[in-house]
Scaffold this active site. Structure first.
Site, mmCIF file in Angstrom:
data_model
loop_
_atom_site.group_PDB
_atom_site.id
_atom_site.type_symbol
_atom_site.label_atom_id
_atom_site.label_comp_id
_atom_site.label_asym_id
_atom_site.label_seq_id
_atom_site.Cartn_x
_atom_site.Cartn_y
_atom_site.Cartn_z
ATOM 1 N N LYS A 161 -3.219 -7.842 7.838
ATOM 2 C CA LYS A 161 -3.051 -7.952 6.382
ATOM 3 C C LYS A 161 -2.917 -9.418 5.989
ATOM 4 O O LYS A 161 -2.105 -10.134 6.552
ATOM 5 C CB LYS A 161 -1.799 -7.168 5.964
ATOM 6 C CG LYS A 161 -1.849 -6.735 4.541
ATOM 7 C CD LYS A 161 -0.934 -5.548 4.297
ATOM 8 C CE LYS A 161 -1.162 -5.017 2.899
ATOM 9 N NZ LYS A 161 -0.451 -3.777 2.654
ATOM 10 N N HIS A 181 9.907 -2.962 -6.920
ATOM 11 C CA HIS A 181 10.545 -2.846 -5.587
ATOM 12 C C HIS A 181 12.065 -2.874 -5.728
ATOM 13 O O HIS A 181 12.778 -2.098 -5.100
ATOM 14 C CB HIS A 181 10.151 -4.034 -4.695
ATOM 15 C CG HIS A 181 8.721 -4.085 -4.267
ATOM 16 N ND1 HIS A 181 7.949 -5.206 -4.448
ATOM 17 C CD2 HIS A 181 7.937 -3.197 -3.625
ATOM 18 C CE1 HIS A 181 6.740 -4.995 -3.945
ATOM 19 N NE2 HIS A 181 6.698 -3.789 -3.443
HETATM 20 P P1 ADP Z 1 2.760 -1.536 1.267
HETATM 21 O O1 ADP Z 1 1.714 -2.509 1.743
HETATM 22 O O2 ADP Z 1 3.528 -0.892 2.383
HETATM 23 O O3 ADP Z 1 2.280 -0.539 0.247
HETATM 24 P P2 ADP Z 1 4.184 -2.794 -0.945
HETATM 25 O O4 ADP Z 1 5.101 -3.962 -0.900
HETATM 26 O O5 ADP Z 1 2.971 -2.898 -1.794
HETATM 27 O O6 ADP Z 1 3.844 -2.489 0.566
HETATM 28 O O7 ADP Z 1 4.996 -1.518 -1.424
HETATM 29 C C1 ADP Z 1 6.092 -1.029 -0.688
HETATM 30 C C2 ADP Z 1 6.515 0.310 -1.257
HETATM 31 O O8 ADP Z 1 6.992 0.114 -2.589
HETATM 32 C C3 ADP Z 1 5.406 1.347 -1.366
HETATM 33 O O9 ADP Z 1 5.964 2.627 -1.117
HETATM 34 C C4 ADP Z 1 4.955 1.245 -2.805
HETATM 35 O O10 ADP Z 1 4.393 2.459 -3.275
HETATM 36 C C5 ADP Z 1 6.289 0.962 -3.480
HETATM 37 N N1 ADP Z 1 6.130 0.245 -4.737
HETATM 38 C C6 ADP Z 1 5.395 -0.869 -4.980
HETATM 39 N N2 ADP Z 1 5.488 -1.234 -6.275
HETATM 40 C C7 ADP Z 1 6.310 -0.321 -6.864
HETATM 41 C C8 ADP Z 1 6.778 -0.134 -8.208
HETATM 42 N N3 ADP Z 1 6.387 -0.919 -9.208
HETATM 43 N N4 ADP Z 1 7.624 0.902 -8.453
HETATM 44 C C9 ADP Z 1 7.977 1.734 -7.454
HETATM 45 N N5 ADP Z 1 7.556 1.634 -6.167
HETATM 46 C C10 ADP Z 1 6.730 0.616 -5.884
#
Ligand code: ADP
Length: 164
Positions: free
Chosen positions: A40, A16
């Site tokens: 969620k 992130h």
């Molecule tokens: P959500 O429940 O909206 O998917 P997340 O916190 O899991 O929330 O992810 C938020 C965003 O960050 C999403 O677009 C996800 O694909 C992206 N994301 C999560 N982990 C990574 C990572 N390791 N590298 C790049 N993008 C990521």
């Protein structure tokens, strides 16, 4: 240009943070959005997640990045902030299929906010909040996967937990 980066961030990972840093460098101003979703089940409360994100931004010197907790439709919330883009990260084709559907739906709702997909760096393409939680719960060390500023809080919350 102001963009939003919506997500759950339960907790924020180095994947992130890499997306946030790249979005800030490319677009200038980033609002990280924790959207309220009572359906969620999260480990950390919205306020805990917000505080952890803010600690990470401060530790990494990210100045044009803020966090908000919002509710309702993400694209409408982004519009209300004056953001022109919604940033999402893509790790794999499975992410893309989901994001394509979301982005297309968002186009029906707003023509002022563009979805912008950033590809995960290879070193983070396996990384998710769930992976971090699973590793710690099973006695492993996930400290290299999270920003240093939150390692102790996340580890403390999960130690002794047998489920997430
Ligand atoms: P959500 O429940 O909206 O998917 P997340 O916190 O899991 O929330 O992810 C938020 C965003 O960050 C999403 O677009 C996800 O694909 C992206 N994301 C999560 N982990 C990574 C990572 N390791 N590298 C790049 N993008 C990521």
């Amino acid at each position: 240009m102001k963009v939003c980066y919506p997500g759950t961030f339960d907790p924020v990972t180095k994947g992130h943070m890499d997306i946030i840093r790249r979005a800030a460098e490319t677009f200038g101003e980033v609002v990280v959005l924790i959207m309220h979703n009572p359906r969620k089940k999260c480990l950390f409360s919205e306020q805990e997640r917000k505080a952890m994100l803010e600690r990470c931004f401060e530790a990494e010197g990210l100045e044009n990045v803020t966090v908000e907790v919002g509710s309702g439709l993400t694209v409408k919330y982004a519009e209300s902030l004056g953001a022109r883009g919604i940033i999402r990260g893509i790790r794999a084709i499975s992410d893309y299929e989901y994001e394509l559907q979301q982005a297309t739906a968002n186009m029906m709702i707003s023509d002022r906010v563009e979805t912008i997909l950033l590809i995960a760096k290879p070193e983070y393409s396996f990384l998710s909040s769930s992976v971090v939680k699973e590793i710690i719960i099973n006695g492993g060390d996930a400290s290299a996967m999270m920003p240093d500023a939150i390692v102790s809080e996340v580890t403390a919350k999960l130690s002794g937990a047998d489920t997430i």
